[in-house]
Structure formats: structure tokens, C-alpha cells
Design an enzyme around this catalytic site. Structure first.
Site, PDB file in Angstrom:
ATOM      1  N   ARG A  38      23.303 -26.597   1.224  1.00 22.98           N
ATOM      2  CA  ARG A  38      23.899 -25.521   0.424  1.00 22.98           C
ATOM      3  C   ARG A  38      25.031 -24.799   1.158  1.00 22.98           C
ATOM      4  NH1 ARG A  38      21.072 -23.733  -4.400  1.00 22.98           N
ATOM      5  NH2 ARG A  38      19.546 -25.345  -4.844  1.00 22.98           N
ATOM      6  N   ARG A  42      27.378 -19.956  -2.877  1.00 26.87           N
ATOM      7  CA  ARG A  42      27.550 -18.526  -3.109  1.00 26.87           C
ATOM      8  C   ARG A  42      27.728 -17.667  -1.870  1.00 26.87           C
ATOM      9  NH1 ARG A  42      22.533 -17.849  -6.820  1.00 26.87           N
ATOM     10  NH2 ARG A  42      21.891 -19.509  -5.417  1.00 26.87           N
ATOM     11  N   ARG A  51      34.918 -20.268  -8.646  1.00 24.31           N
ATOM     12  CA  ARG A  51      33.905 -20.487  -9.678  1.00 24.31           C
ATOM     13  C   ARG A  51      33.949 -19.448 -10.799  1.00 24.31           C
ATOM     14  NH1 ARG A  51      28.852 -22.099  -9.665  1.00 24.31           N
ATOM     15  NH2 ARG A  51      29.034 -21.178 -11.723  1.00 24.31           N
ATOM     16  N   ASP A  87      24.775 -30.812  -8.345  1.00 22.41           N
ATOM     17  CA  ASP A  87      23.405 -30.299  -8.400  1.00 22.41           C
ATOM     18  C   ASP A  87      22.480 -31.462  -8.722  1.00 22.41           C
ATOM     19  OD1 ASP A  87      21.805 -27.594  -8.482  1.00 22.41           O
ATOM     20  OD2 ASP A  87      20.943 -28.897 -10.009  1.00 22.41           O
ATOM     21  N   TYR A 162      11.166 -30.162 -12.697  1.00 22.11           N
ATOM     22  CA  TYR A 162      12.012 -29.394 -13.627  1.00 22.11           C
ATOM     23  C   TYR A 162      11.859 -29.885 -15.064  1.00 22.11           C
ATOM     24  CZ  TYR A 162      14.243 -27.082  -9.703  1.00 22.11           C
ATOM     25  OH  TYR A 162      14.466 -26.322  -8.583  1.00 22.11           O
TER      26      TYR A 162
HETATM   27  O1  1CP Z   1      26.592 -27.296  -0.450  1.00 25.12           O
HETATM   28  C1  1CP Z   1      25.684 -27.938  -0.981  1.00 25.12           C
HETATM   29  O2  1CP Z   1      24.580 -28.111  -0.411  1.00 25.12           O
HETATM   30  C2  1CP Z   1      25.910 -28.602  -2.327  1.00 25.12           C
HETATM   31  C3  1CP Z   1      25.430 -27.802  -3.412  1.00 25.12           C
HETATM   32  C4  1CP Z   1      24.082 -27.968  -4.072  1.00 25.12           C
HETATM   33  C5  1CP Z   1      22.965 -28.748  -3.753  1.00 25.12           C
HETATM   34  C6  1CP Z   1      22.763 -29.674  -2.575  1.00 25.12           C
HETATM   35  C7  1CP Z   1      23.785 -27.272  -5.254  1.00 25.12           C
HETATM   36  C8  1CP Z   1      24.688 -26.341  -5.939  1.00 25.12           C
HETATM   37  N1  1CP Z   1      22.550 -27.664  -5.683  1.00 25.12           N
HETATM   38  C9  1CP Z   1      22.020 -28.546  -4.778  1.00 25.12           C
HETATM   39  C10 1CP Z   1      20.738 -29.245  -4.842  1.00 25.12           C
HETATM   40  C11 1CP Z   1      19.615 -28.592  -5.540  1.00 25.12           C
HETATM   41  N2  1CP Z   1      19.596 -27.982  -6.770  1.00 25.12           N
HETATM   42  C12 1CP Z   1      18.289 -28.608  -5.057  1.00 25.12           C
HETATM   43  C13 1CP Z   1      17.861 -29.284  -3.799  1.00 25.12           C
HETATM   44  C14 1CP Z   1      18.233 -28.460  -2.609  1.00 25.12           C
HETATM   45  C15 1CP Z   1      17.364 -27.279  -2.345  1.00 25.12           C
HETATM   46  O3  1CP Z   1      16.132 -27.441  -2.262  1.00 25.12           O
HETATM   47  O4  1CP Z   1      17.919 -26.195  -2.170  1.00 25.12           O
HETATM   48  C16 1CP Z   1      17.482 -27.944  -5.984  1.00 25.12           C
HETATM   49  C17 1CP Z   1      15.998 -27.693  -5.889  1.00 25.12           C
HETATM   50  C18 1CP Z   1      18.314 -27.548  -7.065  1.00 25.12           C
HETATM   51  C19 1CP Z   1      17.913 -26.853  -8.286  1.00 25.12           C
HETATM   52  C20 1CP Z   1      18.682 -25.597  -8.431  1.00 25.12           C
HETATM   53  N3  1CP Z   1      19.968 -25.540  -8.870  1.00 25.12           N
HETATM   54  C21 1CP Z   1      18.274 -24.295  -8.091  1.00 25.12           C
HETATM   55  C22 1CP Z   1      16.889 -23.905  -7.537  1.00 25.12           C
HETATM   56  C23 1CP Z   1      16.052 -23.252  -8.591  1.00 25.12           C
HETATM   57  C24 1CP Z   1      14.576 -23.172  -8.209  1.00 25.12           C
HETATM   58  O5  1CP Z   1      13.790 -24.014  -8.691  1.00 25.12           O
HETATM   59  O6  1CP Z   1      14.225 -22.274  -7.429  1.00 25.12           O
HETATM   60  C25 1CP Z   1      19.350 -23.441  -8.368  1.00 25.12           C
HETATM   61  C26 1CP Z   1      19.407 -21.959  -8.205  1.00 25.12           C
HETATM   62  C27 1CP Z   1      20.420 -24.252  -8.847  1.00 25.12           C
HETATM   63  C28 1CP Z   1      21.789 -23.833  -9.217  1.00 25.12           C
HETATM   64  C29 1CP Z   1      22.804 -24.109  -8.182  1.00 25.12           C
HETATM   65  N4  1CP Z   1      23.056 -25.346  -7.619  1.00 25.12           N
HETATM   66  C30 1CP Z   1      24.090 -25.251  -6.713  1.00 25.12           C
HETATM   67  C31 1CP Z   1      24.523 -23.885  -6.708  1.00 25.12           C
HETATM   68  C32 1CP Z   1      25.653 -23.351  -5.867  1.00 25.12           C
HETATM   69  C33 1CP Z   1      23.709 -23.196  -7.616  1.00 25.12           C
HETATM   70  C34 1CP Z   1      23.774 -21.712  -7.949  1.00 25.12           C
HETATM   71  C35 1CP Z   1      24.408 -21.488  -9.269  1.00 25.12           C
HETATM   72  C36 1CP Z   1      25.814 -20.985  -9.253  1.00 25.12           C
HETATM   73  O7  1CP Z   1      26.527 -20.881  -8.240  1.00 25.12           O
HETATM   74  O8  1CP Z   1      26.221 -20.628 -10.364  1.00 25.12           O
END
Ligand code: 1CP
Length: 355
Positions: A38, A42, A51, A87, A162
Site C-alpha cells: 500500500r 492515501r 484521485r 485493487d 468479499y
Molecule cells: O500501493 C499499493 O500497495 C497498491 C494499492 C492497493 C493494493 C495492493 C490497493 C489500493 N488495494 C490493494 C490490495 C487490497 N485491497 C487488499 C490486499 C492488501 C491488504 O491486505 O491490505 C485488500 C484486502 C483489499 C480490499 C480493500 N480495498 C480494502 C480493505 C477493506 C477491508 O476488508 O478491511 C480497502 C479499503 C480497499 C480500497 C482501496 N484499495 C486501494 C486503495 C488506495 C483503497 C482505498 C480507497 C481509495 O483511495 O479511495
């Protein structure tokens, strides 16, 4: 075959000799490589700016925007690898699953998948479904030069959580109800997801990703025997499907102390470790022949510089003597992390491990 493979007689690629890929291959490195899960996201003001007004899932389909966001942490922090901005639910959206990423919540599925009729809605993923991914990776590898790009996907269990729950879940009760209550439907669902995931990783590798990470973020909710019986076959199928490309395969989950050996056994070259198990103990659990990735608690970055340096020192000491070590956090960068703390951490690891 991937351009990243370097079999006899083929010229090495631009990223082949990078510290990150060397560490994945358990070869000597000039310094311990660092990247952050990540890292694009953000915590960065430049991310929030680009964004603005663009919904998360839409941003993932715009190659220029994906390229810019993926490059931001490389420019700012000097990390040793980029991770493709996307994602885990993107391939599911691409095959028509009615889902969205809700700000402050995460992925939400309109009609959860809980019956055999629901499963029939999950069709194969073709490269055309995600043509923007190959396009973005083409742009990115041209910009990145010698810096490797990590492609990624969600693992079958975490994607299923999910899809079955309909959104983020603390206890995964619907997911476990299906897993224990209808083992055949569960196995078929995971197998379907393994095929979709493998197809999605192949697109990324063929477009130029130098390594791939399979995120099984929530699999730590399972006991080892259940993991082995009900999840490992699907994750192993994903790793096996991309084995021939010769790019390193990283396997990561949170709270997986009891599963570390099995995460390696599923077919990974590198096992990601969260902050709950020290790396030397993790190496004993994983066994020989694998590199490890991790494992600073992301919350430590909210403490003083001295405390961060002390914890970093502990991790590097525990990593002494590992066959290969990639420094990372034990889970993703928290959104309110001070970006300078990440930049300092990269510098600190590089300085302390310079050989
Ligand atoms: O820089 C990086 O790592 C690339 C960005 C990235 C990655 C690797 C995003 C962007 N998502 C992910 C993978 C992801 N998405 C995972 C596996 C990694 C981890 O465990 O952290 C998971 C579980 C998700 C699901 C997801 N998408 C969540 C978690 C929700 C929960 O169940 O608690 C969330 C909040 C998102 C949205 C998301 N994905 C990425 C961003 C930057 C965001 C936030 C939304 C936004 O900026 O509007």
C-alpha cells in the site's frame, strides 16, 4: 514466456540485477531491498490530489493515472520496487460482478455469492477484459527502467470472503458457513477464483511485471488443517499456473503465524510475514529454500524516530542469516502515516545494510 526470465542464452532484462529480484532469488544483494504494501495510496498528498473526484475502481481503469500513482512512491521514497496500482477486486469487477469500492468501507458486493446459481455468474477472465492493465504496465515499465514492477492479485480465500460476505467482515461467518457446510460448492468457488486469479496474474507478467504477490490478507482466520484442506489447493493452483514464467512469487497474509509453513508449501518463492512473528522464527517455520518479506508493524511509524530506528534494528538483526530478505511492513501503510517517516525508513535500511 516472460521477458523477465533469464534462461541460458537470453539477455538479462533491465530489472534482472535489481536488489529486489536478487533478494527474491536468495542471491547476495548490495543492500536489503525495501518496498511497502500500500505504498501508493492515501498516505501521499500527491495521491489524494490526482484521485480527487475519481472513484477508486474507475481510477484503476485509466492507464495514465495508474502509471502516475504507481510511480509516486518510487519518486518520493526511493523504494526498490513499484507495486502496480489496482485493487484485488478489479478482476471480479472486470468479469461483471456487481461490486463497488465504497470510500471508508472497502469492496461491497451487491448480490453476494452463496449458492451454485450465484457461482454460475463468475465467468472466465480474458485479457481483453483488463486491456487497461497491460496498457498501464507497458507505460510503467518504460518509466521504471531498472526498478522492478510487482504485479498482484487477491488469493482465492480472500476474494471469496468479499464475495460471500458481500463486503469487509470481521468474523467471516458466511464464508466459513459455506466452507464447512457445503464443501463441494466451496471447492468449486475457490477453483473458479483460482482460474480468474491466474489469468489476471498472467496478463500482468506477460505485460512486464517482474514479480507477483498473492494477497491472502484474511486467511489468518483459519486453522492450519482447514487451510490445508479447503484453501491451499486453490492457492497452489494459482502459483503453479505462473511457475513457468520464472518470476518470483510472493505469498502474504495477516495473522498467519500458524500458517507460514503452509503459505510456502503452496508454491511461493517468498513468504510475507506480519509483525507478530520475528523473522528468525518465521524462517524456522517456513523452512529452507524461501526468501522472507517483512515485517515492521505499520503502527510503529506513528512513534518517535528513535523508536522506529530501534524496531528497524531489531528486524534487521532477526533477518541476519536469512537466505533472502526483503524489508517491508507487516501489513499495508496506514492512511494517516507521515510520508517522511517512510522515506526515512527506506534510507535507514539502505544505509545500515549497505555491503
Ligand atoms: O500501493 C499499493 O500497495 C497498491 C494499492 C492497493 C493494493 C495492493 C490497493 C489500493 N488495494 C490493494 C490490495 C487490497 N485491497 C487488499 C490486499 C492488501 C491488504 O491486505 O491490505 C485488500 C484486502 C483489499 C480490499 C480493500 N480495498 C480494502 C480493505 C477493506 C477491508 O476488508 O478491511 C480497502 C479499503 C480497499 C480500497 C482501496 N484499495 C486501494 C486503495 C488506495 C483503497 C482505498 C480507497 C481509495 O483511495 O479511495
Amino acid at each position: 514466456m516472460s521477458a523477465n526470465q533469464n534462461p541460458a542464452g537470453q539477455p538479462p532484462t533491465a530489472t534482472y540485477d535489481s536488489a529486489f529480484l536478487k533478494a527474491c532469488r536468495r542471491e547476495p544483494v548490495p543492500h536489503t531491498p525495501v518496498w511497502f504494501m500500500r505504498q501508493a495510496g492515501r498516505s501521499l498528498p500527491e495521491y489524494r490530489k490526482v484521485r480527487e473526484g475519481v472513484p477508486m475502481l474507475e481510477s484503476c481503469t485509466r492507464p495514465e493515472l495508474v502509471t502516475e500513482i504507481t510511480l509516486q512512491p518510487v519518486r518520493r521514497h526511493g523504494v526498490d520496487a513499484a507495486i502496480y496500482f489496482s485493487d484485488i477486486v478489479v478482476p471480479l469487477k472486470a468479469i461483471g460482478v456487481d461490486l463497488d469500492i465504497k470510500p471508508g468501507v472497502g469492496p461491497v458486493v451487491e448480490r453476494p455469492i452463496r449458492t451454485r446459481a450465484d457461482l454460475a455468474r463468475l465467468r472466465d477472465l480474458t485479457p481483453e477484459d483488463v486491456s487497461y492493465v497491460a496498457e498501464a504496465i507497458g507505460l510503467l515499465t518504460a518509466e521504471l527502467g531498472e526498478t522492478p514492477l510487482i504485479g498482484f492479485a487477491g488469493a482465492p480465500f480472500t476474494l471469496a470472503s468479499y464475495l460471500v460476505e458481500g463486503g469487509p467482515s470481521r468474523n467471516h461467518e458466511h464464508t466459513k458457513a459455506l466452507m464447512y457446510g457445503d464443501p463441494q460448492l466451496w471447492a468449486d468457488l475457490l477453483d473458479r477464483l483460482a482460474e480468474i486469479t491466474a489469468a489476471f496474474l498472467k496478463v500482468q507478467i506477460e505485460a512486464g511485471a517482474s514479480a507477483v504477490q498473492l494477497f491472502d490478507s484474511w486467511v489468518g482466520a483459519l486453522a492450519p488443517a482447514d487451510y490445508r484442506r479447503s484453501v491451499m489447493p486453490a492457492s497452489a493452483k494459482v502459483f503453479e499456473a505462473v511457475a513457468g514464467y520464472g518470476v518470483p512469487r510472493i505469498h502474504f497474509g495477516v495473522g498467519t503465524g500458524e500458517l507460514l509453513g503452509l503459505l510456502g508449501e503452496a508454491g511461493a518463492d517468498v513468504v510475507g510475514v506480519d509483525w507478530r512473528v520475528p523473522l528468525d522464527e518465521a524462517a524456522r517455520r517456513v523452512g529452507p529454500g524461501k526468501a522472507l518479506q517483512g515485517n515492521l508493524d505499520p503502527a510503529v511509524l506513528f512513534s518517535s524516530r528513535e523508536a522506529v530506528e530501534a524496531k528497524t534494528g531489531e528486524i534487521l538483526a532477526a533477518a541476519e542469516g536469512l537466505e533472502g530478505h526483503i524489508f517491508n511492513l507487516g501489513h499495508g501503510v496506514l492512511p494517516s502515516t507521515e510520508p517522511d517517516a517512510l522515506t526515512r525508513l527506506v534510507e535507514d535500511v539502505h544505509t545500515r545494510t549497505a555491503r
